[in-house]
Motif scaffolding. Structure first.
Motif, PDB file in Angstrom:
ATOM      1  N   GLU A  80      44.986 -18.401 -90.235  1.00  0.00           N
ATOM      2  CA  GLU A  80      44.197 -17.336 -90.857  1.00  0.00           C
ATOM      3  C   GLU A  80      43.345 -16.590 -89.831  1.00  0.00           C
ATOM      4  O   GLU A  80      42.994 -15.430 -90.040  1.00  0.00           O
ATOM      5  N   HIS A  81      43.024 -17.252 -88.711  1.00  0.00           N
ATOM      6  CA  HIS A  81      42.126 -16.653 -87.725  1.00  0.00           C
ATOM      7  C   HIS A  81      42.834 -16.125 -86.480  1.00  0.00           C
ATOM      8  O   HIS A  81      42.164 -15.680 -85.544  1.00  0.00           O
ATOM      9  N   LEU A  82      44.136 -16.184 -86.468  1.00  0.00           N
ATOM     10  CA  LEU A  82      44.876 -15.604 -85.349  1.00  0.00           C
ATOM     11  C   LEU A  82      44.797 -14.081 -85.419  1.00  0.00           C
ATOM     12  O   LEU A  82      45.143 -13.485 -86.434  1.00  0.00           O
ATOM     13  N   ASN A  83      44.346 -13.438 -84.352  1.00  0.00           N
ATOM     14  CA  ASN A  83      44.337 -11.971 -84.355  1.00  0.00           C
ATOM     15  C   ASN A  83      45.668 -11.443 -83.824  1.00  0.00           C
ATOM     16  O   ASN A  83      46.589 -12.217 -83.541  1.00  0.00           O
ATOM     17  N   GLN A  84      45.780 -10.144 -83.698  1.00  0.00           N
ATOM     18  CA  GLN A  84      47.048  -9.538 -83.292  1.00  0.00           C
ATOM     19  C   GLN A  84      47.473  -9.962 -81.891  1.00  0.00           C
ATOM     20  O   GLN A  84      48.655  -9.904 -81.547  1.00  0.00           O
ATOM     21  N   ASN A  85      46.528 -10.378 -81.079  1.00  0.00           N
ATOM     22  CA  ASN A  85      46.842 -10.813 -79.716  1.00  0.00           C
ATOM     23  C   ASN A  85      47.056 -12.321 -79.613  1.00  0.00           C
ATOM     24  O   ASN A  85      47.195 -12.865 -78.522  1.00  0.00           O
ATOM     25  N   GLY A  86      47.073 -12.975 -80.770  1.00  0.00           N
ATOM     26  CA  GLY A  86      47.286 -14.420 -80.772  1.00  0.00           C
ATOM     27  C   GLY A  86      46.081 -15.221 -80.340  1.00  0.00           C
ATOM     28  O   GLY A  86      46.195 -16.380 -79.943  1.00  0.00           O
ATOM     29  N   ILE A  88      42.349 -16.974 -81.120  1.00  0.00           N
ATOM     30  CA  ILE A  88      41.606 -17.579 -82.230  1.00  0.00           C
ATOM     31  C   ILE A  88      40.109 -17.543 -81.936  1.00  0.00           C
ATOM     32  O   ILE A  88      39.686 -17.868 -80.827  1.00  0.00           O
ATOM     33  N   ASN A  89      39.338 -17.130 -82.930  1.00  0.00           N
ATOM     34  CA  ASN A  89      37.882 -17.204 -82.812  1.00  0.00           C
ATOM     35  C   ASN A  89      37.457 -18.601 -83.271  1.00  0.00           C
ATOM     36  O   ASN A  89      37.429 -18.890 -84.467  1.00  0.00           O
ATOM     37  N   TYR A  90      37.161 -19.469 -82.314  1.00  0.00           N
ATOM     38  CA  TYR A  90      36.871 -20.865 -82.646  1.00  0.00           C
ATOM     39  C   TYR A  90      35.532 -21.049 -83.353  1.00  0.00           C
ATOM     40  O   TYR A  90      35.336 -22.036 -84.069  1.00  0.00           O
ATOM     41  N   ILE A 149      37.546 -28.360 -80.812  1.00  0.00           N
ATOM     42  CA  ILE A 149      36.327 -28.078 -80.053  1.00  0.00           C
ATOM     43  C   ILE A 149      36.662 -27.892 -78.575  1.00  0.00           C
ATOM     44  O   ILE A 149      36.130 -26.999 -77.907  1.00  0.00           O
ATOM     45  N   GLU A 150      37.560 -28.724 -78.065  1.00  0.00           N
ATOM     46  CA  GLU A 150      37.958 -28.623 -76.659  1.00  0.00           C
ATOM     47  C   GLU A 150      38.627 -27.283 -76.381  1.00  0.00           C
ATOM     48  O   GLU A 150      38.362 -26.629 -75.363  1.00  0.00           O
ATOM     49  N   GLU A 151      39.484 -26.856 -77.303  1.00  0.00           N
ATOM     50  CA  GLU A 151      40.128 -25.549 -77.154  1.00  0.00           C
ATOM     51  C   GLU A 151      39.091 -24.436 -77.205  1.00  0.00           C
ATOM     52  O   GLU A 151      39.194 -23.433 -76.483  1.00  0.00           O
ATOM     53  N   GLY A 152      38.075 -24.603 -78.068  1.00  0.00           N
ATOM     54  CA  GLY A 152      37.003 -23.619 -78.165  1.00  0.00           C
ATOM     55  C   GLY A 152      36.191 -23.531 -76.884  1.00  0.00           C
ATOM     56  O   GLY A 152      35.742 -22.449 -76.490  1.00  0.00           O
ATOM     57  N   HIS A 154      37.395 -24.224 -73.790  1.00  0.00           N
ATOM     58  CA  HIS A 154      38.258 -23.571 -72.803  1.00  0.00           C
ATOM     59  C   HIS A 154      38.369 -22.060 -73.051  1.00  0.00           C
ATOM     60  O   HIS A 154      38.531 -21.278 -72.116  1.00  0.00           O
ATOM     61  N   ALA A 155      38.284 -21.680 -74.343  1.00  0.00           N
ATOM     62  CA  ALA A 155      38.379 -20.260 -74.686  1.00  0.00           C
ATOM     63  C   ALA A 155      37.048 -19.536 -74.516  1.00  0.00           C
ATOM     64  O   ALA A 155      36.964 -18.324 -74.717  1.00  0.00           O
ATOM     65  N   GLY A 156      35.993 -20.276 -74.156  1.00  0.00           N
ATOM     66  CA  GLY A 156      34.698 -19.655 -73.900  1.00  0.00           C
ATOM     67  C   GLY A 156      33.801 -19.493 -75.107  1.00  0.00           C
ATOM     68  O   GLY A 156      32.791 -18.792 -75.043  1.00  0.00           O
ATOM     69  N   PHE A 157      34.125 -20.134 -76.222  1.00  0.00           N
ATOM     70  CA  PHE A 157      33.308 -19.987 -77.431  1.00  0.00           C
ATOM     71  C   PHE A 157      32.162 -20.999 -77.481  1.00  0.00           C
ATOM     72  O   PHE A 157      31.136 -20.733 -78.098  1.00  0.00           O
ATOM     73  N   PHE A 158      32.347 -22.173 -76.875  1.00  0.00           N
ATOM     74  CA  PHE A 158      31.340 -23.224 -76.924  1.00  0.00           C
ATOM     75  C   PHE A 158      30.890 -23.598 -75.512  1.00  0.00           C
ATOM     76  O   PHE A 158      31.596 -23.344 -74.538  1.00  0.00           O
TER      77      PHE A 158
END
Length: 207
Positions: A80-86, A88-90, A149-152, A154-158
């Motif tokens: 549900e949270h995948l945007n057009q660029n694939g 995710i907003n963690y 959480i770990e993915e978040g 690495h993606a810079g959200f946490f």
């Protein structure tokens, strides 16, 4: 006697499991008998024993299915949270996961699932083999949660220095605690409490 097709067998097993889930949730494991499950399902005792050797076997299969369903929740919300660029907003993922788990407690099926889960945990503490199985289920939830959480991170959200073990333990234990208070003790979970809880968790992830 005609041989039943695999589809018919699968439907009958589902009918038995659905009925057993209702009975276990309402009466508890100890008070439930195969007779109760037969009455609720409309399947004879002999028919039930065709598929399951005991009520314990039925109980464990229901537990496995319910745990699997809960573990798939992250995958559903991720889509549900995948945007057009694939991407995710963690932040939204964790928020929506917590909201979904806690807000759903008002739904009858989820209430029964929670009752069943607490019944499961009370049963397994008396059986070492079952306790080992239960711990494996817990570890599955733990792994799913820490992965998000770990993915978040690495993606810079946490923040990068999060203690994953600590936050996962806090999340799993507090979620179960609120469920117990709401479902078992019958004390309603206020929407404001859900909001404050989520903000407290997000503060740990961000600060």
């Amino acid at each position: 006697m005609p041989k039943l097709s695999d589809e018919v067998k699968a439907k009958r097993k589902t009918k038995i499991l659905d009925a057993a889930f209702v009975v276990f949730s309402a009466q508890g494991y100890t008070s439930t008998t195969i007779d109760h499950i037969a009455f609720e399902s409309g399947v004879s005792k002999g028919g039930i024993y065709t598929y399951y050797a005991s009520k314990e076997e039925i109980f464990l299969e229901i537990a496995a299915l319910r745990f699997k369903k809960r573990s798939q929740l992250f995958s559903v919300i991720k889509q549900e949270h995948l945007n057009q660029n694939g991407i995710i907003n963690y932040t939204h993922l964790i928020r929506d996961y917590l909201k979904s788990v806690l807000n759903s407690l008002s739904e009858p099926e989820v209430l029964n699932t929670a009752k069943f889960s607490f019944e499961f945990w009370s049963i397994v503490t008396r059986d070492p083999a079952l306790k080992q199985l239960a711990n494996a289920r817990y570890n599955d939830f733990y792994s799913d949660l820490t992965l998000q959480i770990e993915e978040g991170i690495h993606a810079g959200f946490f923040k990068k220095n999060i203690n994953l073990e600590a936050i996962a333990y806090i999340l799993l234990s507090t979620l179960d605690g609120m469920m117990h208070t709401h479902v078992i003790m019958g004390i309603p979970l206020p929407a404001s409490a859900i909001d404050h809880y989520i903000e407290a968790i997000m503060a740990i992830l961000f600060v």
